[in-house]
Design a protein around this motif. Structure first.
Motif, PDB file in Angstrom:
ATOM      1  N   VAL A 279       0.858  -1.185   0.000  1.00  0.00           N
ATOM      2  CA  VAL A 279       0.000   0.000   0.000  1.00  0.00           C
ATOM      3  C   VAL A 279       0.893   1.234   0.000  1.00  0.00           C
ATOM      4  O   VAL A 279       1.825   1.316   0.798  1.00  0.00           O
ATOM      5  CB  VAL A 279      -0.882   0.013   1.270  1.00  0.00           C
ATOM      6  N   ALA A 280       0.598   2.153  -0.915  1.00  0.00           N
ATOM      7  CA  ALA A 280       1.377   3.395  -0.946  1.00  0.00           C
ATOM      8  C   ALA A 280       0.806   4.360   0.095  1.00  0.00           C
ATOM      9  O   ALA A 280      -0.392   4.348   0.362  1.00  0.00           O
ATOM     10  CB  ALA A 280       1.293   4.007  -2.336  1.00  0.00           C
ATOM     11  N   GLY A 281       1.653   5.165   0.702  1.00  0.00           N
ATOM     12  CA  GLY A 281       1.183   6.177   1.656  1.00  0.00           C
ATOM     13  C   GLY A 281       0.839   5.562   2.999  1.00  0.00           C
ATOM     14  O   GLY A 281       1.283   4.447   3.321  1.00  0.00           O
ATOM     15  N   ASP A 282       0.008   6.297   3.746  1.00  0.00           N
ATOM     16  CA  ASP A 282      -0.262   5.835   5.123  1.00  0.00           C
ATOM     17  C   ASP A 282      -1.706   5.359   5.287  1.00  0.00           C
ATOM     18  O   ASP A 282      -2.357   5.621   6.284  1.00  0.00           O
ATOM     19  CB  ASP A 282       0.060   6.965   6.111  1.00  0.00           C
ATOM     20  N   LEU A 283      -2.174   4.648   4.271  1.00  0.00           N
ATOM     21  CA  LEU A 283      -3.549   4.142   4.293  1.00  0.00           C
ATOM     22  C   LEU A 283      -3.713   3.093   5.395  1.00  0.00           C
ATOM     23  O   LEU A 283      -2.910   2.164   5.495  1.00  0.00           O
ATOM     24  CB  LEU A 283      -3.816   3.516   2.916  1.00  0.00           C
ATOM     25  N   GLU A 284      -4.765   3.224   6.204  1.00  0.00           N
ATOM     26  CA  GLU A 284      -5.069   2.246   7.256  1.00  0.00           C
ATOM     27  C   GLU A 284      -6.562   1.966   7.220  1.00  0.00           C
ATOM     28  O   GLU A 284      -7.352   2.828   6.848  1.00  0.00           O
ATOM     29  CB  GLU A 284      -4.712   2.802   8.641  1.00  0.00           C
ATOM     30  N   GLY A 285      -6.971   0.755   7.604  1.00  0.00           N
ATOM     31  CA  GLY A 285      -8.392   0.445   7.725  1.00  0.00           C
ATOM     32  C   GLY A 285      -8.981  -0.140   6.447  1.00  0.00           C
ATOM     33  O   GLY A 285      -8.247  -0.665   5.589  1.00  0.00           O
ATOM     34  N   PRO A 286     -10.317  -0.033   6.263  1.00  0.00           N
ATOM     35  CA  PRO A 286     -10.972  -0.668   5.113  1.00  0.00           C
ATOM     36  C   PRO A 286     -10.504  -0.057   3.780  1.00  0.00           C
ATOM     37  O   PRO A 286     -10.454   1.166   3.654  1.00  0.00           O
ATOM     38  CB  PRO A 286     -12.460  -0.375   5.321  1.00  0.00           C
ATOM     39  N   VAL A 287     -10.187  -0.925   2.839  1.00  0.00           N
ATOM     40  CA  VAL A 287      -9.707  -0.462   1.526  1.00  0.00           C
ATOM     41  C   VAL A 287     -10.381  -1.265   0.424  1.00  0.00           C
ATOM     42  O   VAL A 287     -11.010  -2.295   0.686  1.00  0.00           O
ATOM     43  CB  VAL A 287      -8.162  -0.623   1.370  1.00  0.00           C
ATOM     44  N   GLU A 288     -10.232  -0.759  -0.810  1.00  0.00           N
ATOM     45  CA  GLU A 288     -10.644  -1.516  -1.990  1.00  0.00           C
ATOM     46  C   GLU A 288      -9.399  -1.799  -2.815  1.00  0.00           C
ATOM     47  O   GLU A 288      -8.617  -0.884  -3.088  1.00  0.00           O
ATOM     48  CB  GLU A 288     -11.639  -0.693  -2.805  1.00  0.00           C
ATOM     49  N   VAL A 289      -9.209  -3.059  -3.153  1.00  0.00           N
ATOM     50  CA  VAL A 289      -8.066  -3.439  -3.977  1.00  0.00           C
ATOM     51  C   VAL A 289      -8.596  -3.582  -5.407  1.00  0.00           C
ATOM     52  O   VAL A 289      -9.461  -4.424  -5.683  1.00  0.00           O
ATOM     53  CB  VAL A 289      -7.436  -4.761  -3.473  1.00  0.00           C
ATOM     54  N   LEU A 290      -8.111  -2.708  -6.292  1.00  0.00           N
ATOM     55  CA  LEU A 290      -8.586  -2.704  -7.680  1.00  0.00           C
ATOM     56  C   LEU A 290      -7.649  -3.564  -8.518  1.00  0.00           C
ATOM     57  O   LEU A 290      -6.453  -3.290  -8.601  1.00  0.00           O
ATOM     58  CB  LEU A 290      -8.611  -1.277  -8.240  1.00  0.00           C
ATOM     59  N   VAL A 291      -8.219  -4.576  -9.135  1.00  0.00           N
ATOM     60  CA  VAL A 291      -7.404  -5.584  -9.820  1.00  0.00           C
ATOM     61  C   VAL A 291      -7.804  -5.645 -11.287  1.00  0.00           C
ATOM     62  O   VAL A 291      -8.980  -5.858 -11.606  1.00  0.00           O
ATOM     63  CB  VAL A 291      -7.647  -6.976  -9.178  1.00  0.00           C
ATOM     64  N   ARG A 292      -6.843  -5.453 -12.172  1.00  0.00           N
ATOM     65  CA  ARG A 292      -7.126  -5.628 -13.603  1.00  0.00           C
ATOM     66  C   ARG A 292      -6.927  -7.103 -13.958  1.00  0.00           C
ATOM     67  O   ARG A 292      -6.037  -7.759 -13.415  1.00  0.00           O
ATOM     68  CB  ARG A 292      -6.195  -4.748 -14.429  1.00  0.00           C
ATOM     69  N   PRO A 293      -7.740  -7.624 -14.895  1.00  0.00           N
ATOM     70  CA  PRO A 293      -7.680  -9.059 -15.201  1.00  0.00           C
ATOM     71  C   PRO A 293      -6.279  -9.542 -15.609  1.00  0.00           C
ATOM     72  O   PRO A 293      -5.905 -10.675 -15.309  1.00  0.00           O
ATOM     73  CB  PRO A 293      -8.667  -9.224 -16.351  1.00  0.00           C
ATOM     74  N   GLU A 294      -5.507  -8.666 -16.280  1.00  0.00           N
ATOM     75  CA  GLU A 294      -4.180  -9.122 -16.711  1.00  0.00           C
ATOM     76  C   GLU A 294      -3.206  -9.235 -15.545  1.00  0.00           C
ATOM     77  O   GLU A 294      -2.095  -9.762 -15.702  1.00  0.00           O
ATOM     78  CB  GLU A 294      -3.624  -8.218 -17.820  1.00  0.00           C
ATOM     79  N   SER A 295      -3.593  -8.749 -14.358  1.00  0.00           N
ATOM     80  CA  SER A 295      -2.734  -8.895 -13.180  1.00  0.00           C
ATOM     81  C   SER A 295      -3.015 -10.187 -12.422  1.00  0.00           C
ATOM     82  O   SER A 295      -2.393 -10.453 -11.403  1.00  0.00           O
ATOM     83  CB  SER A 295      -2.944  -7.710 -12.218  1.00  0.00           C
ATOM     84  N   VAL A 296      -3.974 -10.968 -12.928  1.00  0.00           N
ATOM     85  CA  VAL A 296      -4.325 -12.220 -12.244  1.00  0.00           C
ATOM     86  C   VAL A 296      -3.906 -13.379 -13.139  1.00  0.00           C
ATOM     87  O   VAL A 296      -4.400 -13.504 -14.264  1.00  0.00           O
ATOM     88  CB  VAL A 296      -5.854 -12.286 -11.993  1.00  0.00           C
ATOM     89  N   THR A 297      -2.968 -14.209 -12.659  1.00  0.00           N
ATOM     90  CA  THR A 297      -2.546 -15.343 -13.484  1.00  0.00           C
ATOM     91  C   THR A 297      -2.976 -16.653 -12.843  1.00  0.00           C
ATOM     92  O   THR A 297      -3.140 -16.748 -11.624  1.00  0.00           O
ATOM     93  CB  THR A 297      -1.015 -15.351 -13.711  1.00  0.00           C
ATOM     94  N   VAL A 298      -3.151 -17.643 -13.696  1.00  0.00           N
ATOM     95  CA  VAL A 298      -3.644 -18.939 -13.222  1.00  0.00           C
ATOM     96  C   VAL A 298      -2.735 -20.069 -13.713  1.00  0.00           C
ATOM     97  O   VAL A 298      -1.959 -19.890 -14.649  1.00  0.00           O
ATOM     98  CB  VAL A 298      -5.079 -19.215 -13.743  1.00  0.00           C
ATOM     99  N   GLY A 299      -2.834 -21.214 -13.080  1.00  0.00           N
ATOM    100  CA  GLY A 299      -2.092 -22.397 -13.509  1.00  0.00           C
ATOM    101  C   GLY A 299      -2.611 -23.614 -12.778  1.00  0.00           C
ATOM    102  O   GLY A 299      -3.503 -23.506 -11.931  1.00  0.00           O
ATOM    103  N   MET A 300      -2.044 -24.784 -13.112  1.00  0.00           N
ATOM    104  CA  MET A 300      -2.496 -26.031 -12.486  1.00  0.00           C
ATOM    105  C   MET A 300      -1.623 -26.414 -11.296  1.00  0.00           C
ATOM    106  O   MET A 300      -2.041 -27.152 -10.420  1.00  0.00           O
ATOM    107  CB  MET A 300      -2.413 -27.173 -13.522  1.00  0.00           C
ATOM    108  N   GLN A 301      -0.376 -25.934 -11.320  1.00  0.00           N
ATOM    109  CA  GLN A 301       0.587 -26.390 -10.309  1.00  0.00           C
ATOM    110  C   GLN A 301       0.431 -25.607  -9.004  1.00  0.00           C
ATOM    111  O   GLN A 301       0.058 -24.427  -9.033  1.00  0.00           O
ATOM    112  CB  GLN A 301       2.027 -26.199 -10.827  1.00  0.00           C
ATOM    113  N   ARG A 302       0.778 -26.245  -7.911  1.00  0.00           N
ATOM    114  CA  ARG A 302       0.672 -25.590  -6.596  1.00  0.00           C
ATOM    115  C   ARG A 302       1.495 -24.313  -6.550  1.00  0.00           C
ATOM    116  O   ARG A 302       1.090 -23.317  -5.973  1.00  0.00           O
ATOM    117  CB  ARG A 302       1.159 -26.544  -5.494  1.00  0.00           C
ATOM    118  N   ASP A 303       2.691 -24.371  -7.191  1.00  0.00           N
ATOM    119  CA  ASP A 303       3.556 -23.182  -7.100  1.00  0.00           C
ATOM    120  C   ASP A 303       3.127 -22.064  -8.060  1.00  0.00           C
ATOM    121  O   ASP A 303       3.760 -21.032  -8.150  1.00  0.00           O
ATOM    122  CB  ASP A 303       5.027 -23.556  -7.331  1.00  0.00           C
TER     123      ASP A 303
END
Ligand code: ATP
Length: 364
Positions: A279-303
């Protein structure tokens, strides 16, 4: 004159400018234009520097055209100022007429004169006795050498676009305004014409402001993007900044696909359904994490990810695929990845965040 020489000459001619940065060509300060109760432009600050291609991006009705008209001299501000090369050209007290502003304009429908040939259309911008050598030079610059005696209807849409650009560039304006310049072109042509226009503006060393409602156009073409909503500029910066670090949920959603994960911030990081993120700055407490689909990767392996997800939907686009994933607890998030391997609804995958995310205080 080469493109770089042209930029250097223009930079030298401009009076304002902080050290190390190209000087400011256009500066709007606290600009207002209201129509009755409609606050079409409602306190806009906007800066465009020499040699820059800037985009003014926003949804329909946000005030883009009104701002463009204030710059061009077709509207008078209720409050605030527009300065060009350090000189105030518009304020409630002062209105320099459009023809004395040294601003070139490319209109959405090109506004070419059908009864004049290409050379005469371009020459029109140079006054009663246009310099033929300048007309030829600018036609060459836009790749239309030899087509000066054609009429507009004898040209393709992309060529007409270039005539309009040549006409705007011919008098060597300090600023070129382009009003939704690609909206008349079909999708197949648009990409090509966009990069041609960018190359021509660069070669001319022009400073340009492009008005568009098309996110892809603004992000791919401009050096800086000002995102406008309800008469105000909500954020401006490089395409990477506004897309990658949006200042609000509205800006994030307007610029592309986003999923919002609730989280809790503490001591420099936030925890959400996809783990811990900085988190940038001094944010504390409830937040919203904005996620673009290309930042989420998937796979079959545990690692390949510390979280489990169920594929509930998949859309295949050829060059990539978009998955809708259900996480533990029922939260859904999208993942965009290469088209292969092909995943299917019902597949159970490992998932992780592998790109930038934005964390904002809840409700921003
Ligand atoms: P679009 O992308 O649809 O062209 P825009 O972002 O360019 O929209 P503007 O045309 O600047 O938006 O309009 C901003 C607001 O001001 C709108 O609500 C519009 O209806 C209003 N508006 C614009 N011009 C006038 C006018 N001359 N009189 C009254 N209202 C106006």
């Amino acid at each position: 004159m080469s493109g770089m020489d042209a930029i250097a000459a223009r930079v030298a001619a401009c009076p304002t400018g902080a050290e190390g940065e190209p000087p400011v060509v256009v500066a709007c300060r606290e600009l207002h234009r209201h129509f009755g109760d409609v606050r079409a432009v409602d306190g806009v600050d906007l800066t465009v520097r020499a040699g820059e291609i800037a985009a003014l991006l926003g949804p329909s009705g946000c005030g883009k055209t009104t701002l463009l008209r204030l710059l061009a001299g077709f509207e008078r501000p209720d409050r605030g100022t527009v300065a060009l090369g350090g000189e105030v050209i518009a304020s409630p007290e002062r209105m320099l007429p459009p023809e004395r502003r040294r601003i070139g304009m490319v209109f959405q429908d090109y506004a070419l004169f059908p009864h004049l040939d290409v050379a005469a259309n371009v020459g029109y911008a140079l006054g009663r006795r246009p310099d033929r050598a300048r007309v030829d030079a600018v036609l060459e610059l836009v790749g239309l050498a030899g087509l000066g005696d054609r009429r507009p209807h004898e040209l393709s849409g992309g060529q007409q676009q270039r005539v309009a650009l040549a006409r705007a560039l011919a008098p060597e304006p300090e600023l070129v305004l382009l009003d939704e310049p690609f909206s008349n072109l079909d999708a197949a042509l648009r990409d090509r014409v966009r990069s041609e226009v960018r190359d021509i503006l660069r070669a001319a060393g022009a400073t340009a402001l492009l008005v568009t409602h098309d996110q892809e156009e603004a992000l791919s073409l401009a050096d800086t993007v000002a995102v406008m909503c309800d008469g105000r500029v909500r954020q401006s910066g490089s395409p990477e900044e506004v897309y990658g670090s949006p200042a609000s949920r509205w800006v994030a959603e307007f610029l592309g696909e986003i999923d919002v994960l609730p989280g809790e911030a503490r001591s420099g990081s936030a925890t959400c359904a996809l783990g811990r993120v900085p988190v940038a700055g001094d944010l504390e407490g409830p937040v919203e994490v904005l996620v673009r689909p290309e930042s989420v990767t998937v796979g079959m392996q545990r690692d390949e990810g510390e979280h489990e997800a169920l594929v509930v939907e998949r859309t295949f686009y050829g060059h990539d695929q978009l998955l809708v994933l259900e996480l533990a607890g029922g939260l859904r998030v999208r993942s965009r990845s290469m088209g292969f391997p092909a995943w299917h609804p019902g597949d159970r995958l490992r998932v992780r965040l592998s790109g930038p995310v934005t964390v904002l205080a809840a409700g921003v």
